[in-house]
Scaffold this active site. Structure first.
Site, mmCIF file in Angstrom:
data_model
loop_
_atom_site.group_PDB
_atom_site.id
_atom_site.type_symbol
_atom_site.label_atom_id
_atom_site.label_comp_id
_atom_site.label_asym_id
_atom_site.label_seq_id
_atom_site.Cartn_x
_atom_site.Cartn_y
_atom_site.Cartn_z
ATOM 1 N N GLY A 15 0.817 -1.200 0.000
ATOM 2 C CA GLY A 15 0.000 0.000 0.000
ATOM 3 C C GLY A 15 0.856 1.257 0.000
ATOM 4 O O GLY A 15 2.036 1.234 0.349
ATOM 5 N N CYS A 16 0.258 2.387 -0.389
ATOM 6 C CA CYS A 16 1.026 3.626 -0.530
ATOM 7 C C CYS A 16 1.473 4.182 0.818
ATOM 8 O O CYS A 16 2.640 4.555 0.998
ATOM 9 C CB CYS A 16 0.227 4.660 -1.321
ATOM 10 S SG CYS A 16 -1.440 4.968 -0.691
ATOM 11 N N PHE A 17 0.555 4.246 1.798
ATOM 12 C CA PHE A 17 0.950 4.689 3.126
ATOM 13 C C PHE A 17 2.000 3.743 3.713
ATOM 14 O O PHE A 17 2.950 4.175 4.372
ATOM 15 C CB PHE A 17 -0.260 4.711 4.058
ATOM 16 C CG PHE A 17 -1.119 5.944 3.940
ATOM 17 C CD1 PHE A 17 -0.573 7.214 4.064
ATOM 18 C CD2 PHE A 17 -2.483 5.832 3.730
ATOM 19 C CE1 PHE A 17 -1.371 8.355 3.974
ATOM 20 C CE2 PHE A 17 -3.292 6.961 3.646
ATOM 21 C CZ PHE A 17 -2.733 8.227 3.757
ATOM 22 N N VAL A 18 1.798 2.451 3.472
ATOM 23 C CA VAL A 18 2.707 1.448 4.022
ATOM 24 C C VAL A 18 4.105 1.619 3.449
ATOM 25 O O VAL A 18 5.107 1.530 4.174
ATOM 26 C CB VAL A 18 2.179 0.030 3.730
ATOM 27 C CG1 VAL A 18 3.098 -1.015 4.359
ATOM 28 C CG2 VAL A 18 0.765 -0.129 4.268
#
Length: 346
Positions: free
Chosen positions: A149-152
């Site tokens: 994921g992008c935040f991850v």
């Protein structure tokens, strides 16, 4: 020539894959799928692709898409990739999933956070987590890849260099992240209307964001002590970009110079992750439209806390660009191929 199909080619990550791959001479697009635009010319929906793409959007037919492609990018909401990955086992095709369906190792955790049944749990052991900088060797031989994921991605690239170090408290991690609205996907909702977003700034999914277990799972792999994070995402009234500020309590004295050396050694040979010069702070415009991730580290001696700042483009390094970086590795190419992009400034 790599034969590529994109499932969900009208979403933000699908359109970014198209934009980044369309000019590559080693790529041949086979199928671009859409549930509502079947038969419509791709260049009608994306006028900027006039004279670049002659395909029409098609429905997903497994034997055609999987049977005639070398790699399939799944850019669909959670719950869809499980069936596709099971079907793909019958064909010599690689699957790169940009959804969360194969990111979480624990079936119960996935089903709790995403509220659907994990129907392909037998494939989880063979699914490779696609954080390129830390999993390069496994990615090269992967047939099923779970794109982070992008935040991850922003959290892990900022945190992993210090995980397992005796001087941090891994249960004190606070991740304060801000994202552009494209991170919410292309589905029309009241919350994403211009009138709701413009001039506004808000937190969302506090305490229960679906990326929390993914972050903790991957951090725990690098720490002998239990890891716990406080993650709060915020929505910015901009199109793209993520700015993540991370706070960690220090259990022992460590100098900023030591930490800078640690990060420098970790990322000195990386093509897309860079430690900024001392005193320079990251800004979103520095990475907009690129596959780069910029990192800065500082030590607050007054509060005895480590501060890590990270910026990346959520649609590129946080999604489609990282997926292409992984595809390059899976096909034995230089991972920079097609990703040497200049930021879109001003």
């Amino acid at each position: 020539m790599i034969k590529v199909s994109i499932l969900g080619a009208t979403g933000y990550t699908g359109s970014e894959l198209l934009r980044l791959l369309i000019l590559r001479s080693d790529i041949e697009f086979k199928y671009l799928t859409s549930t509502r635009l079947v038969g419509q010319a791709v260049s009608n929906y994306y006028p900027h692709l006039k004279n670049l793409c002659s395909l029409v959007f098609t429905e997903y037919v497994a034997e055609k898409v999987l049977g005639e492609s070398d790699v399939v990018f799944v850019c669909l909401p959670h719950g869809h990739a499980m069936t596709i990955a099971k079907q793909a086992k019958q064909y010599p095709v690689k699957v790169i999933d940009l959804s969360p369906d194969f990111r979480l190792d624990d079936v119960a955790v996935y089903e709790e956070y995403y509220e659907v049944n994990q129907t392909a749990s037998d494939l989880l052991p063979s699914a490779v987590y696609g954080l390129t900088e830390y999993n390069r060797e496994q990615i090269q031989s992967a047939d099923l890849l779970a794109n982070p994921g992008c935040f991850v991605t922003s959290a892990l690239l900022g945190l992993l260099p210090v995980m397992g170090k005796s001087y941090i408290n891994p249960k004190s991690i606070i991740i304060d992240a801000k994202s552009g609205v494209s991170g919410a996907g292309k589905s029309a909702t009241v919350a994403n209307l211009f009138a709701e977003l413009q001039g506004n700034f808000k937190a969302y999914n506090v305490l229960r964001h679906r990326h929390i277990p993914e972050i903790e799972q991957e951090l725990q792999k690098f720490s002998l002590d239990p890891v716990q994070v406080q993650f709060t995402p915020h929505l910015l009234p901009i199109e793209r970009g993520i700015f993540t500020t991370i706070y960690i309590d220090l259990k022992e004295d460590v100098s900023e110079a030591e930490l800078r050396e640690l990060f420098q050694q970790q990322y000195v040979n990386e093509k897309f992750v860079h430690l900024l010069d001392k005193g320079q702070l990251p800004e979103m415009k520095m990475i907009r439209g690129t596959n780069n991730c910029l990192v800065q580290v500082q030590v607050d001696k007054r509060t005895h806390r480590l501060i890590i700042l990270v910026v990346l483009d959520n649609l590129i390094k946080g999604a489609s660009g990282q997926a292409i970086q992984n595809m390059n590795l899976m096909f034995g190419l230089d991972e920079q191929t097609g990703l040497n992009l200049m930021p879109l400034t001003p």
